[in-house]
Design an enzyme around this catalytic site. Structure first.
Site, PDB file in Angstrom:
ATOM      1  N   LYS A  41      39.621 -40.963  33.818  1.00 45.59           N
ATOM      2  CA  LYS A  41      40.027 -39.644  34.285  1.00 45.59           C
ATOM      3  C   LYS A  41      41.425 -39.748  34.857  1.00 45.59           C
ATOM      4  O   LYS A  41      41.869 -40.799  35.309  1.00 45.59           O
ATOM      5  CB  LYS A  41      39.054 -39.093  35.332  1.00 45.59           C
ATOM      6  CG  LYS A  41      39.009 -39.839  36.652  1.00 45.59           C
ATOM      7  CD  LYS A  41      40.066 -39.484  37.672  1.00 45.59           C
ATOM      8  CE  LYS A  41      40.086 -37.996  37.936  1.00 45.59           C
ATOM      9  NZ  LYS A  41      41.196 -37.670  38.912  1.00 45.59           N
ATOM     10  N   THR A  96      45.194 -47.624  36.792  1.00 44.33           N
ATOM     11  CA  THR A  96      45.297 -46.212  36.477  1.00 44.33           C
ATOM     12  C   THR A  96      44.556 -45.414  37.507  1.00 44.33           C
ATOM     13  O   THR A  96      43.975 -45.958  38.412  1.00 44.33           O
ATOM     14  CB  THR A  96      44.699 -45.895  35.111  1.00 44.33           C
ATOM     15  OG1 THR A  96      44.768 -44.494  34.919  1.00 44.33           O
ATOM     16  CG2 THR A  96      43.284 -46.318  35.024  1.00 44.33           C
ATOM     17  N   THR A 101      44.482 -24.887  48.052  1.00 43.20           N
ATOM     18  CA  THR A 101      44.410 -23.521  48.559  1.00 43.20           C
ATOM     19  C   THR A 101      43.785 -22.570  47.555  1.00 43.20           C
ATOM     20  O   THR A 101      43.540 -21.420  47.870  1.00 43.20           O
ATOM     21  CB  THR A 101      45.817 -22.994  48.929  1.00 43.20           C
ATOM     22  OG1 THR A 101      46.660 -23.095  47.776  1.00 43.20           O
ATOM     23  CG2 THR A 101      46.411 -23.811  50.057  1.00 43.20           C
TER      24      THR A 101
END
Length: 413
Positions: free
Chosen positions: A180, A191, A413
Site C-alpha cells: 500500500k 516502502t 479535515t
C-alpha cells in the site's frame, strides 16, 4: 529472459499461506481496515524499516523482534491509525495487538509481527481491534490475498498485488506480495507498507540480504512527494512449504531466487508510484554513464522527485531544463559537457548542448501519456546519460496535479 511467470493469488499464492481482510471499525468510513497474513508453519522472516528518526511503534517492535529471532508466523496490519508519535501507550498497543493475535491463533506472541498505517498521532482503537481480530482469524483463506490488499490501503485508489512462479528442480517455487502507498512516499530504506511471502527454504541471513538488495533497486527508487513516512516497513516470510532443496549460500541458485524477489518488489514499487496521490501518469527515469550503479540510482531518484519537473509533466511542458537541474543537484559529480537528455522519443540535449526538437509533438507525448493513451501506456520515459561510466539505474515517480494539493490539504479535515 525471466524464468518465471505470473500467477494468481498474491501473498496466498505460495504454499502454506492464508490471508484475510475485514472491516473492524478502525476507519470512520467503515471500509476494510484490518488484515492478517499467516503461514501454516513458522517461517524465516526478514524486514527493512524506515530510517526516519520519528518512527511508529510497530516499526521499532518488528525490528527488535527480528533482530533477536528472525522467524515469524503471522503479520497483522491495521489501517486508519499510524500509531506513530503515540508514546509508551502506543508501544503497549503494538504489543497488545500481537498478544491478541497470538492468543487467537494459538501461537507464541514472538511469532507475530505488526504494521500500522494511517494518521500520525492517532492510537489504534484497541476495543474495536480486539473485536476484529477473531473475525480476521475466522476469515483466513488461501484465496484471501485480495481482501488483505484492500484492508491495508488508505488514500490508495487501487490495490497492489503480484505473484510469480518458477520451476525449481522439477517443483514450483512461488513469491507473492501486496503493498500500500499513495502519499508520503519517498522511502529511505523500504516502502510504505509491503508484505512478501515465499514458499522456498532459505537461510535467515541470506533471506535478509536478498530482501535488502531487492529493496535498494525497487522501493528505495520510488518517490511521490519527497516525504518519508514514519511507518515505512517491508516484511518478508519464507516458510519452505514448496519442499524444494534449501538455499543456504550465495551462488547461482540464490541469484535466481533473488531475481524473482526483486521482480516482485519492482512491480509493487512501480504500482505505488503510479498510484501517487492525484497522479495521472507513471514517470520512469533511466540514468546511464555514471561512475557506478549507486550513483546512477541517486541521480535518477533526484530527477524523479523534482517537484518542478513533476509539475511540468502534469502541464505537458517539455521543459528539459528541469531535468538537467535535478541531475545537477543530486550530489554526484559529472561533466555537464557529457549530459544527454531524452524525453520519450525526443532527443532534447546532447554533449551538454540544447538541441532543436518538435516542442508541440513533445508536449503531445506528455499529454497523451498522462491521459493513458500514448502508445497504449501511461508512462513518461526520461533517459539521461551523464558520462562514460558503467553505472546505470532507474527510479520511478509520478506527476503533481491539483488533486495532490486537495487530497493533502484535506487529509484530516
Amino acid at each position: 529472459m525471466a524464468n518465471w511467470q505470473g500467477v494468481e493469488g498474491g501473498v496466498t499464492a505460495p504454499k502454506g499461506f492464508r490471508a484475510s481482510g475485514i472491516a473492524a471499525g478502525l476507519k470512520p468510513s467503515g471500509a476494510p481496515d484490518l488484515a492478517l497474513i499467516v503461514s501454516d508453519t513458522e517461517a524465516i522472516a526478514a524486514g527493512v524499516y524506515t530510517l526516519s528518526h520519528v518512527r511508529a511503534a510497530c516499526v521499532d517492535y518488528c525490528q527488535q523482534r527480528l533482530e533477536s529471532k528472525p522467524y515469524a508466523q503471522a503479520i497483522v496490519i491495521n489501517a486508519g491509525q499510524a500509531n506513530a508519535c503515540t508514546g509508551p501507550q502506543g508501544w503497549q498497543d503494538a504489543v497488545s495487538t500481537c498478544e491478541a493475535v497470538a492468543t487467537t491463533l494459538n501461537i507464541p506472541t514472538e511469532s507475530v509481527l505488526v504494521a500500522s498505517t494511517g494518521v500520525i498521532g492517532q492510537r489504534i482503537p484497541m476495543e474495536a481491534l480486539a473485536t476484529g481480530i477473531p473475525k480476521a482469524v475466522a476469515a483466513l483463506s488461501t484465496t484471501g490475498s485480495d481482501d488483505a490488499a484492500k484492508a491495508i490501503i488508505t488514500t490508495d485508489l487501487v490495490t497492489k498485488s503480484i505473484a510469480l512462479e518458477m520451476d525449481w528442480q522439477g517443483r514450483p517455487i512461488r513469491i507473492g506480495g501486496i503493498a500500500k502507498g499513495s502519499g508520503m512516499i519517498h522511502p529511505n530504506m523500504a516502502t510504505m507498507l509491503a508484505f512478501v511471502t515465499c514458499d522456498a527454504t532459505v537461510s535467515p541471513s541470506l533471506w535478509q540480504s536478498m530482501l535488502s538488495r531487492a529493496i535498494a533497486h525497487s522501493f528505495n527508487q520510488i518517490t511521490v512527494d519527497g516525504d518519508t513516512s514514519t511507518n515505512d516497513c517491508v516484511l518478508a516470510l519464507a516458510n519452505g512449504e514448496s519442499r524444494t532443496p534449501a538455499i543456504t549460500d550465495a551462488g547461482p541458485e540464490a541469484d535466481r531466487l533473488e531475481a524473482m524477489l526483486t521482480a516482485v518488489c519492482d512491480h509493487l514499487a512501480k504500482a505505488i508510484a503510479r498510484d501517487g496521490e492525484g497522479a495521472t501518469c507513471l514517470l520512469e527515469v533511466t540514468v546511464a554513464g555514471a561512475v557506478d550503479d549507486e550513483a546512477a540510482r541517486q541521480i535518477a531518484k533526484e530527477i524523479a522527485g523534482s517537484s518542478l519537473l513533476k509539475c511540468a509533466i502534469y502541464g505537458h511542458d517539455p521543459n528539459w531544463g528541469r531535468i538537467a537541474m535535478a541531475a545537477g543537484k543530486a550530489g554526484i559529480p559529472f561533466d555537464q559537457g557529457d549530459l544527454r537528455i531524452e524525453l520519450g522519443p525526443f532527443l532534447l540535449m546532447e554533449h551538454g548542448q540544447p538541441l532543436a526538437f518538435d516542442r508541440p509533438a513533445a508536449s503531445d507525448y506528455l499529454k497523451q501519456a498522462t491521459q493513458g493513451d500514448y502508445l497504449k501506456t501511461d508512462t513518461v520515459n526520461i533517459q539521461v546519460c551523464v558520462g562514460h561510466g558503467s553505472g546505470s539505474g532507474i527510479a520511478w515517480g509520478c506527476d503533481f496535479s491539483y488533486d495532490y494539493v486537495r487530497i493533502n490539504a484535506e487529509y484530516t479535515t
